[in-house]
Design a protein around this motif. Structure first.
Motif: not given
Length: 481
Positions: A129, A149, A280, A381, A385, A408
Protein backbone atom coordinates in the motif's frame (compact mmCIF):
# COMPACT_ATOMS: atom_id res chain seq x y z
CA UNK A 1 7.59 21.79 10.33
CA UNK A 2 9.20 20.75 7.07
CA UNK A 3 8.08 17.58 5.37
CA UNK A 4 10.73 14.96 4.63
CA UNK A 5 9.83 13.50 1.26
CA UNK A 6 10.81 9.95 0.29
CA UNK A 7 13.79 9.33 -1.98
CA UNK A 8 13.36 7.08 -4.99
CA UNK A 9 16.44 5.57 -6.59
CA UNK A 10 15.00 5.55 -10.12
CA UNK A 11 11.84 7.20 -11.42
CA UNK A 12 9.27 4.49 -12.25
CA UNK A 13 8.59 4.04 -15.94
CA UNK A 14 5.07 3.93 -17.36
CA UNK A 15 5.45 0.15 -17.66
CA UNK A 16 6.45 -0.09 -13.98
CA UNK A 17 3.54 2.13 -12.99
CA UNK A 18 1.15 -0.02 -15.01
CA UNK A 19 2.51 -3.25 -13.49
CA UNK A 20 2.75 -2.06 -9.89
CA UNK A 21 -0.90 -2.80 -8.96
CA UNK A 22 -0.43 -6.31 -10.35
CA UNK A 23 2.73 -6.83 -8.29
CA UNK A 24 1.08 -5.70 -5.08
CA UNK A 25 -2.03 -7.74 -5.89
CA UNK A 26 0.11 -10.89 -6.29
CA UNK A 27 1.39 -10.52 -2.73
CA UNK A 28 -2.09 -9.87 -1.34
CA UNK A 29 -3.50 -12.83 -3.24
CA UNK A 30 -0.86 -15.25 -1.92
CA UNK A 31 -1.46 -14.14 1.64
CA UNK A 32 -5.28 -14.13 1.46
CA UNK A 33 -5.54 -17.44 -0.37
CA UNK A 34 -3.16 -19.24 1.97
CA UNK A 35 -5.31 -18.69 5.05
CA UNK A 36 -8.67 -19.56 3.51
CA UNK A 37 -7.43 -22.60 1.62
CA UNK A 38 -5.74 -24.01 4.72
CA UNK A 39 -8.95 -23.92 6.77
CA UNK A 40 -10.50 -26.50 4.43
CA UNK A 41 -7.57 -28.88 4.86
CA UNK A 42 -7.31 -28.85 8.67
CA UNK A 43 -8.90 -32.31 9.28
CA UNK A 44 -6.84 -33.93 6.51
CA UNK A 45 -3.52 -32.43 7.66
CA UNK A 46 -4.27 -33.40 11.28
CA UNK A 47 -4.84 -37.00 10.18
CA UNK A 48 -1.65 -37.03 8.10
CA UNK A 49 0.47 -35.63 10.96
CA UNK A 50 -1.21 -37.97 13.48
CA UNK A 51 -2.49 -35.23 15.77
CA UNK A 52 -5.93 -34.27 17.04
CA UNK A 53 -7.78 -31.77 14.81
CA UNK A 54 -7.91 -29.27 17.70
CA UNK A 55 -4.10 -29.29 17.77
CA UNK A 56 -4.17 -27.67 14.34
CA UNK A 57 -5.34 -24.47 16.00
CA UNK A 58 -1.67 -23.75 16.70
CA UNK A 59 -0.95 -23.87 12.97
CA UNK A 60 -3.60 -21.22 12.30
CA UNK A 61 -2.87 -19.07 15.35
CA UNK A 62 0.92 -19.01 14.85
CA UNK A 63 0.52 -17.27 11.50
CA UNK A 64 -1.86 -14.66 12.92
CA UNK A 65 0.43 -13.98 15.87
CA UNK A 66 3.41 -13.55 13.55
CA UNK A 67 1.46 -11.02 11.50
CA UNK A 68 0.48 -9.08 14.61
CA UNK A 69 4.08 -8.83 15.83
CA UNK A 70 5.78 -7.88 12.56
CA UNK A 71 3.24 -5.58 10.87
CA UNK A 72 4.10 -2.68 13.23
CA UNK A 73 7.73 -2.55 12.02
CA UNK A 74 6.86 -2.68 8.32
CA UNK A 75 6.81 1.11 7.90
CA UNK A 76 10.19 1.51 9.59
CA UNK A 77 11.63 -1.31 7.47
CA UNK A 78 10.38 0.28 4.23
CA UNK A 79 11.83 3.67 5.14
CA UNK A 80 15.15 2.12 6.17
CA UNK A 81 15.77 -0.43 3.39
CA UNK A 82 13.43 0.67 0.59
CA UNK A 83 10.04 -0.54 -0.57
CA UNK A 84 11.37 -2.81 -3.34
CA UNK A 85 13.83 -4.62 -1.12
CA UNK A 86 11.36 -5.12 1.72
CA UNK A 87 8.49 -6.21 -0.53
CA UNK A 88 10.75 -8.63 -2.43
CA UNK A 89 12.08 -10.01 0.86
CA UNK A 90 8.50 -10.43 2.06
CA UNK A 91 7.50 -12.45 -1.01
CA UNK A 92 10.71 -14.49 -0.79
CA UNK A 93 10.23 -15.23 2.91
CA UNK A 94 6.57 -16.15 2.41
CA UNK A 95 7.43 -18.43 -0.53
CA UNK A 96 10.23 -20.15 1.40
CA UNK A 97 7.92 -20.61 4.36
CA UNK A 98 5.31 -22.17 2.04
CA UNK A 99 7.85 -24.65 0.67
CA UNK A 100 8.98 -25.65 4.16
CA UNK A 101 5.38 -26.00 5.36
CA UNK A 102 4.63 -28.32 2.45
CA UNK A 103 7.47 -30.69 3.29
CA UNK A 104 6.85 -30.69 7.05
CA UNK A 105 6.23 -34.09 8.59
CA UNK A 106 5.76 -32.88 12.16
CA UNK A 107 3.27 -30.38 13.56
CA UNK A 108 5.98 -28.54 15.52
CA UNK A 109 7.95 -27.84 12.35
CA UNK A 110 4.74 -26.85 10.60
CA UNK A 111 4.01 -24.27 13.31
CA UNK A 112 7.59 -22.96 13.06
CA UNK A 113 7.37 -22.50 9.31
CA UNK A 114 3.95 -20.86 9.59
CA UNK A 115 5.62 -18.25 11.80
CA UNK A 116 8.18 -17.75 9.01
CA UNK A 117 5.33 -17.31 6.54
CA UNK A 118 3.81 -14.71 8.84
CA UNK A 119 7.07 -12.73 8.89
CA UNK A 120 6.79 -12.35 5.13
CA UNK A 121 3.06 -11.82 5.06
CA UNK A 122 3.29 -9.03 7.63
CA UNK A 123 5.30 -6.88 5.21
CA UNK A 124 3.21 -7.44 2.07
CA UNK A 125 0.05 -5.49 2.87
CA UNK A 126 1.48 -2.29 4.45
CA UNK A 127 4.55 -2.01 2.20
CA UNK A 128 2.50 -2.71 -0.92
CA UNK A 129 0.00 0.00 0.00
CA UNK A 130 2.80 2.41 0.87
CA UNK A 131 4.37 1.92 -2.56
CA UNK A 132 1.05 2.61 -4.26
CA UNK A 133 0.50 5.77 -2.22
CA UNK A 134 3.95 7.09 -3.14
CA UNK A 135 3.68 6.16 -6.83
CA UNK A 136 0.18 7.32 -7.76
CA UNK A 137 -1.28 10.77 -7.43
CA UNK A 138 -4.16 10.93 -4.94
CA UNK A 139 -6.60 11.37 -7.82
CA UNK A 140 -5.37 8.02 -9.27
CA UNK A 141 -5.34 6.15 -6.00
CA UNK A 142 -8.92 4.86 -6.13
CA UNK A 143 -8.36 2.97 -9.38
CA UNK A 144 -5.09 1.47 -8.14
CA UNK A 145 -6.52 0.47 -4.75
CA UNK A 146 -9.68 -0.92 -6.38
CA UNK A 147 -7.56 -3.31 -8.40
CA UNK A 148 -5.38 -4.32 -5.46
CA UNK A 149 -8.38 -4.96 -3.18
CA UNK A 150 -9.78 -7.62 -5.52
CA UNK A 151 -7.50 -10.44 -4.21
CA UNK A 152 -8.77 -9.79 -0.68
CA UNK A 153 -12.27 -10.55 -1.99
CA UNK A 154 -11.38 -13.27 -4.50
CA UNK A 155 -9.20 -15.39 -2.23
CA UNK A 156 -11.82 -16.05 0.49
CA UNK A 157 -14.22 -17.09 -2.27
CA UNK A 158 -11.74 -19.34 -4.10
CA UNK A 159 -10.03 -20.78 -1.03
CA UNK A 160 -12.72 -23.22 0.16
CA UNK A 161 -13.39 -24.43 -3.40
CA UNK A 162 -9.72 -24.85 -4.31
CA UNK A 163 -8.94 -26.40 -0.94
CA UNK A 164 -11.74 -28.92 -1.37
CA UNK A 165 -10.49 -29.90 -4.83
CA UNK A 166 -6.89 -30.32 -3.66
CA UNK A 167 -7.84 -32.38 -0.63
CA UNK A 168 -10.19 -34.56 -2.67
CA UNK A 169 -7.91 -35.25 -5.64
CA UNK A 170 -4.31 -34.47 -4.52
CA UNK A 171 -1.98 -34.43 -1.50
CA UNK A 172 -2.45 -31.80 1.23
CA UNK A 173 1.07 -30.38 0.70
CA UNK A 174 -0.09 -28.93 -2.63
CA UNK A 175 -2.01 -26.33 -0.59
CA UNK A 176 1.34 -24.77 0.31
CA UNK A 177 3.11 -25.53 -2.97
CA UNK A 178 0.65 -23.46 -5.04
CA UNK A 179 2.33 -20.36 -3.61
CA UNK A 180 5.77 -21.26 -4.97
CA UNK A 181 5.36 -20.50 -8.72
CA UNK A 182 3.33 -17.39 -7.88
CA UNK A 183 6.05 -16.22 -5.49
CA UNK A 184 8.91 -16.85 -7.94
CA UNK A 185 7.13 -14.96 -10.72
CA UNK A 186 6.35 -12.13 -8.31
CA UNK A 187 9.98 -11.89 -7.19
CA UNK A 188 11.23 -11.57 -10.77
CA UNK A 189 8.74 -8.83 -11.60
CA UNK A 190 9.32 -6.95 -8.34
CA UNK A 191 13.08 -6.69 -8.91
CA UNK A 192 12.56 -5.49 -12.48
CA UNK A 193 9.65 -3.07 -12.12
CA UNK A 194 8.91 -2.07 -8.52
CA UNK A 195 10.14 1.39 -7.40
CA UNK A 196 12.38 1.50 -4.34
CA UNK A 197 11.30 4.38 -2.10
CA UNK A 198 13.35 5.19 0.98
CA UNK A 199 13.09 7.98 3.54
CA UNK A 200 15.69 10.74 3.36
CA UNK A 201 16.20 10.35 7.08
CA UNK A 202 15.12 7.36 9.10
CA UNK A 203 15.04 7.22 12.86
CA UNK A 204 16.16 4.43 15.24
CA UNK A 205 13.63 1.65 15.75
CA UNK A 206 11.44 2.16 18.80
CA UNK A 207 12.32 -1.14 20.48
CA UNK A 208 10.37 -0.45 23.69
CA UNK A 209 7.31 0.47 21.61
CA UNK A 210 7.71 -2.69 19.53
CA UNK A 211 7.79 -4.87 22.66
CA UNK A 212 4.77 -3.18 24.25
CA UNK A 213 2.60 -2.86 21.16
CA UNK A 214 3.71 -6.11 19.50
CA UNK A 215 3.11 -8.22 22.62
CA UNK A 216 -0.23 -6.52 23.29
CA UNK A 217 -1.51 -7.02 19.75
CA UNK A 218 -0.14 -10.57 19.57
CA UNK A 219 -1.93 -11.46 22.81
CA UNK A 220 -5.15 -9.90 21.57
CA UNK A 221 -4.87 -11.83 18.29
CA UNK A 222 -4.32 -15.04 20.26
CA UNK A 223 -7.44 -14.46 22.35
CA UNK A 224 -9.48 -13.87 19.20
CA UNK A 225 -8.10 -17.06 17.61
CA UNK A 226 -9.03 -19.24 20.61
CA UNK A 227 -12.26 -17.38 21.30
CA UNK A 228 -15.09 -19.79 22.08
CA UNK A 229 -12.86 -22.77 22.86
CA UNK A 230 -13.64 -24.74 26.00
CA UNK A 231 -9.93 -25.00 26.85
CA UNK A 232 -10.04 -21.47 28.28
CA UNK A 233 -12.56 -20.28 30.86
CA UNK A 234 -14.33 -16.95 30.69
CA UNK A 235 -12.15 -15.68 33.53
CA UNK A 236 -8.97 -16.65 31.66
CA UNK A 237 -10.19 -15.00 28.47
CA UNK A 238 -11.07 -11.85 30.42
CA UNK A 239 -7.66 -11.81 32.09
CA UNK A 240 -5.81 -12.15 28.78
CA UNK A 241 -7.94 -9.41 27.25
CA UNK A 242 -7.22 -7.11 30.19
CA UNK A 243 -3.48 -7.78 29.89
CA UNK A 244 -3.49 -7.12 26.13
CA UNK A 245 -5.37 -3.83 26.62
CA UNK A 246 -2.95 -2.85 29.39
CA UNK A 247 0.05 -3.46 27.09
CA UNK A 248 -1.51 -1.45 24.26
CA UNK A 249 -2.42 1.29 26.73
CA UNK A 250 1.17 1.32 28.02
CA UNK A 251 2.31 1.76 24.44
CA UNK A 252 -0.06 4.71 24.09
CA UNK A 253 1.63 6.42 27.04
CA UNK A 254 5.07 5.54 25.76
CA UNK A 255 4.26 6.73 22.23
CA UNK A 256 3.05 10.10 23.49
CA UNK A 257 6.33 10.70 25.31
CA UNK A 258 8.93 9.41 22.86
CA UNK A 259 10.20 11.53 20.01
CA UNK A 260 10.03 8.87 17.30
CA UNK A 261 7.37 6.27 18.25
CA UNK A 262 6.86 3.00 16.43
CA UNK A 263 3.34 4.11 15.41
CA UNK A 264 2.39 7.76 15.22
CA UNK A 265 -0.96 7.60 16.96
CA UNK A 266 -1.23 11.35 16.54
CA UNK A 267 -2.38 10.57 12.99
CA UNK A 268 -5.73 9.65 14.51
CA UNK A 269 -6.32 13.38 14.96
CA UNK A 270 -6.76 13.56 11.17
CA UNK A 271 -10.51 13.07 10.77
CA UNK A 272 -10.48 11.15 7.47
CA UNK A 273 -7.77 8.77 8.70
CA UNK A 274 -9.51 8.22 12.06
CA UNK A 275 -12.86 7.48 10.41
CA UNK A 276 -11.21 5.12 7.92
CA UNK A 277 -9.49 3.13 10.66
CA UNK A 278 -12.41 3.00 13.11
CA UNK A 279 -14.89 2.39 10.31
CA UNK A 280 -12.82 -0.54 9.06
CA UNK A 281 -12.84 -2.06 12.53
CA UNK A 282 -16.53 -1.47 13.28
CA UNK A 283 -17.86 -2.52 9.87
CA UNK A 284 -15.92 -5.79 9.86
CA UNK A 285 -17.48 -6.71 13.21
CA UNK A 286 -20.63 -7.32 11.19
CA UNK A 287 -19.54 -8.40 7.73
CA UNK A 288 -16.16 -9.96 8.54
CA UNK A 289 -17.66 -13.24 9.71
CA UNK A 290 -19.79 -13.94 6.63
CA UNK A 291 -17.12 -16.15 4.94
CA UNK A 292 -17.22 -18.22 8.14
CA UNK A 293 -21.02 -18.47 8.41
CA UNK A 294 -22.02 -19.05 4.78
CA UNK A 295 -20.14 -22.36 4.32
CA UNK A 296 -21.79 -23.61 7.54
CA UNK A 297 -25.20 -22.53 6.28
CA UNK A 298 -24.75 -24.07 2.84
CA UNK A 299 -22.96 -27.31 3.77
CA UNK A 300 -24.26 -28.23 7.22
CA UNK A 301 -27.63 -26.53 7.03
CA UNK A 302 -28.69 -26.92 3.40
CA UNK A 303 -26.68 -30.02 2.46
CA UNK A 304 -24.50 -28.63 -0.33
CA UNK A 305 -21.07 -30.13 -0.94
CA UNK A 306 -17.90 -28.11 -0.30
CA UNK A 307 -17.45 -27.53 -4.04
CA UNK A 308 -21.09 -26.47 -4.51
CA UNK A 309 -20.77 -24.14 -1.53
CA UNK A 310 -17.67 -22.54 -3.03
CA UNK A 311 -19.44 -22.03 -6.36
CA UNK A 312 -22.36 -20.29 -4.62
CA UNK A 313 -19.98 -17.87 -2.92
CA UNK A 314 -17.77 -17.11 -5.95
CA UNK A 315 -20.16 -14.58 -7.60
CA UNK A 316 -19.17 -12.15 -4.86
CA UNK A 317 -15.65 -12.04 -6.30
CA UNK A 318 -16.96 -11.62 -9.85
CA UNK A 319 -18.97 -8.58 -8.78
CA UNK A 320 -15.93 -7.11 -7.04
CA UNK A 321 -13.89 -7.35 -10.24
CA UNK A 322 -16.58 -5.80 -12.39
CA UNK A 323 -16.99 -2.84 -10.00
CA UNK A 324 -13.35 -1.85 -10.40
CA UNK A 325 -14.21 0.22 -13.46
CA UNK A 326 -17.05 2.17 -11.85
CA UNK A 327 -16.06 2.88 -8.24
CA UNK A 328 -13.96 5.95 -9.09
CA UNK A 329 -16.96 7.49 -10.87
CA UNK A 330 -19.27 6.67 -7.94
CA UNK A 331 -16.98 8.37 -5.43
CA UNK A 332 -16.42 11.33 -7.74
CA UNK A 333 -20.18 11.81 -8.08
CA UNK A 334 -21.28 11.34 -4.47
CA UNK A 335 -18.18 11.68 -2.26
CA UNK A 336 -16.96 9.47 0.58
CA UNK A 337 -19.51 10.49 3.20
CA UNK A 338 -22.61 9.67 1.16
CA UNK A 339 -21.13 6.51 -0.35
CA UNK A 340 -19.95 5.02 2.94
CA UNK A 341 -23.16 5.80 4.84
CA UNK A 342 -25.43 4.40 2.12
CA UNK A 343 -23.15 1.43 1.41
CA UNK A 344 -22.84 0.40 5.06
CA UNK A 345 -26.62 0.41 5.46
CA UNK A 346 -26.95 -1.74 2.34
CA UNK A 347 -24.35 -4.21 3.65
CA UNK A 348 -26.42 -4.62 6.83
CA UNK A 349 -29.55 -5.12 4.75
CA UNK A 350 -27.77 -7.76 2.63
CA UNK A 351 -26.75 -9.70 5.75
CA UNK A 352 -30.41 -9.72 6.81
CA UNK A 353 -31.33 -10.90 3.29
CA UNK A 354 -28.83 -13.78 3.60
CA UNK A 355 -30.71 -14.81 6.75
CA UNK A 356 -33.72 -15.62 4.56
CA UNK A 357 -31.87 -18.26 2.50
CA UNK A 358 -33.43 -21.63 3.29
CA UNK A 359 -34.28 -25.00 1.83
CA UNK A 360 -36.08 -24.47 -1.48
CA UNK A 361 -34.16 -21.38 -2.55
CA UNK A 362 -32.97 -21.89 -6.15
CA UNK A 363 -29.18 -21.93 -6.51
CA UNK A 364 -29.28 -19.08 -9.03
CA UNK A 365 -31.08 -16.86 -6.48
CA UNK A 366 -28.40 -17.54 -3.87
CA UNK A 367 -25.67 -16.81 -6.44
CA UNK A 368 -27.40 -13.56 -7.46
CA UNK A 369 -27.58 -12.48 -3.81
CA UNK A 370 -23.84 -13.13 -3.46
CA UNK A 371 -23.17 -11.15 -6.66
CA UNK A 372 -25.07 -8.09 -5.38
CA UNK A 373 -23.34 -8.37 -2.01
CA UNK A 374 -19.99 -8.38 -3.84
CA UNK A 375 -20.67 -4.90 -5.23
CA UNK A 376 -21.20 -3.49 -1.75
CA UNK A 377 -18.22 -5.23 -0.11
CA UNK A 378 -15.87 -4.07 -2.86
CA UNK A 379 -17.15 -0.51 -2.53
CA UNK A 380 -16.76 -0.62 1.25
CA UNK A 381 -13.23 -1.97 1.42
CA UNK A 382 -11.78 0.19 -1.34
CA UNK A 383 -13.50 3.34 -0.06
CA UNK A 384 -12.27 2.83 3.50
CA UNK A 385 -8.74 1.92 2.39
CA UNK A 386 -8.30 4.92 0.08
CA UNK A 387 -9.89 7.38 2.51
CA UNK A 388 -7.07 6.58 4.95
CA UNK A 389 -4.54 8.34 2.70
CA UNK A 390 -6.65 11.33 1.66
CA UNK A 391 -5.11 13.81 4.09
CA UNK A 392 -1.74 12.30 5.05
CA UNK A 393 1.50 13.60 3.54
CA UNK A 394 4.52 11.66 2.29
CA UNK A 395 6.24 11.72 5.67
CA UNK A 396 3.16 10.28 7.39
CA UNK A 397 2.37 7.64 4.74
CA UNK A 398 4.53 4.84 6.16
CA UNK A 399 3.07 5.11 9.66
CA UNK A 400 -0.46 5.50 8.26
CA UNK A 401 -0.05 2.33 6.20
CA UNK A 402 1.26 0.42 9.22
CA UNK A 403 -1.60 1.53 11.49
CA UNK A 404 -4.23 0.82 8.82
CA UNK A 405 -2.81 -2.67 8.12
CA UNK A 406 -2.58 -3.54 11.83
CA UNK A 407 -6.19 -2.49 12.42
CA UNK A 408 -7.33 -4.41 9.34
CA UNK A 409 -5.65 -7.59 10.60
CA UNK A 410 -7.35 -7.18 13.97
CA UNK A 411 -10.66 -6.38 12.27
CA UNK A 412 -10.55 -9.69 10.37
CA UNK A 413 -10.02 -11.56 13.63
CA UNK A 414 -12.75 -9.53 15.35
CA UNK A 415 -15.16 -10.34 12.53
CA UNK A 416 -14.64 -14.10 12.75
CA UNK A 417 -14.78 -14.02 16.56
CA UNK A 418 -17.99 -11.97 16.44
CA UNK A 419 -19.59 -14.40 14.00
CA UNK A 420 -18.53 -17.35 16.17
CA UNK A 421 -20.06 -15.73 19.24
CA UNK A 422 -23.29 -14.89 17.43
CA UNK A 423 -23.59 -18.44 16.09
CA UNK A 424 -22.80 -19.99 19.49
CA UNK A 425 -25.56 -17.94 21.15
CA UNK A 426 -28.25 -19.22 18.80
CA UNK A 427 -27.10 -22.77 17.95
CA UNK A 428 -27.67 -24.85 21.06
CA UNK A 429 -25.98 -28.22 21.49
CA UNK A 430 -23.70 -27.43 18.57
CA UNK A 431 -22.01 -30.86 18.19
CA UNK A 432 -25.40 -32.55 17.98
CA UNK A 433 -27.32 -29.81 16.20
CA UNK A 434 -29.24 -30.96 13.15
CA UNK A 435 -29.70 -29.12 9.88
CA UNK A 436 -32.89 -27.24 10.93
CA UNK A 437 -31.27 -26.04 14.17
CA UNK A 438 -28.12 -24.98 12.29
CA UNK A 439 -30.11 -23.03 9.69
CA UNK A 440 -32.26 -21.32 12.33
CA UNK A 441 -29.26 -20.38 14.48
CA UNK A 442 -27.24 -18.97 11.59
CA UNK A 443 -30.27 -17.01 10.39
CA UNK A 444 -30.56 -15.32 13.79
CA UNK A 445 -26.81 -14.68 13.91
CA UNK A 446 -26.90 -13.03 10.47
CA UNK A 447 -29.76 -10.76 11.54
CA UNK A 448 -27.84 -9.63 14.62
CA UNK A 449 -24.72 -8.97 12.55
CA UNK A 450 -26.81 -7.11 9.98
CA UNK A 451 -28.20 -4.76 12.62
CA UNK A 452 -24.70 -4.29 14.05
CA UNK A 453 -23.43 -3.33 10.58
CA UNK A 454 -26.19 -0.77 10.12
CA UNK A 455 -25.36 0.75 13.52
CA UNK A 456 -21.70 1.09 12.47
CA UNK A 457 -22.89 3.68 9.94
CA UNK A 458 -22.65 6.19 12.80
CA UNK A 459 -18.87 6.13 12.44
CA UNK A 460 -19.06 7.55 8.92
CA UNK A 461 -21.48 10.29 9.91
CA UNK A 462 -18.45 12.08 11.40
CA UNK A 463 -17.19 12.75 7.87
CA UNK A 464 -17.78 16.06 6.16
CA UNK A 465 -19.00 16.21 2.58
CA UNK A 466 -15.59 17.48 1.45
CA UNK A 467 -13.51 14.80 3.22
CA UNK A 468 -11.49 12.70 0.78
CA UNK A 469 -12.05 15.04 -2.18
CA UNK A 470 -8.29 15.07 -2.90
CA UNK A 471 -8.61 11.36 -3.70
CA UNK A 472 -12.10 11.13 -5.17
CA UNK A 473 -12.06 14.47 -7.10
CA UNK A 474 -15.56 15.01 -5.73
CA UNK A 475 -16.77 18.60 -5.37
CA UNK A 476 -18.71 19.10 -2.15
CA UNK A 477 -22.11 20.71 -2.46
CA UNK A 478 -21.52 22.97 0.51
CA UNK A 479 -18.37 24.52 1.95
CA UNK A 480 -16.69 22.44 4.62
CA UNK A 481 -17.28 24.09 7.93
Amino acid sequence: MSVSRPVIQTRPTETAKRLLPWLVAVGFFMESLDTTILNTAVPTIAHALKVAPLSMKAVLASYTLSLAVFIPISGWMANRFGTRRVFASAIGTFTLGSLLCGISSDIHWLVTFRILQGCGGAMMLPVGRLTLVRTFAKSELISAMSFVSIPALVAPMMGPLLGGIIIHYFHWSLIFFVNIPIGIAGLMLVYRHMPNYRARKNYPLDVVGLILFGSGIALLSYVLEVFGEHSLSGREIGGLLALSFALVGAYGLHGSRTRHPLLRLGLLRIRSFRVSVTGNLCTRLGIGGLPFLLPLLYQVGLGYTAIQSGLLIMPQALAAMSLKLTLAQILRRFGYRRVLIFNTVMLGAMLILFSAIDVGWPAWTIALTAFIYGFFTSTQYTSMNTLAYADVNDEQAASASTIASTVQQLAVSFGVAGASLAAALFIHDQPGAGAPEMVHGIHLALRVLGVLTIVSTLVFSELRLSDGDAVSSHKADIPAG
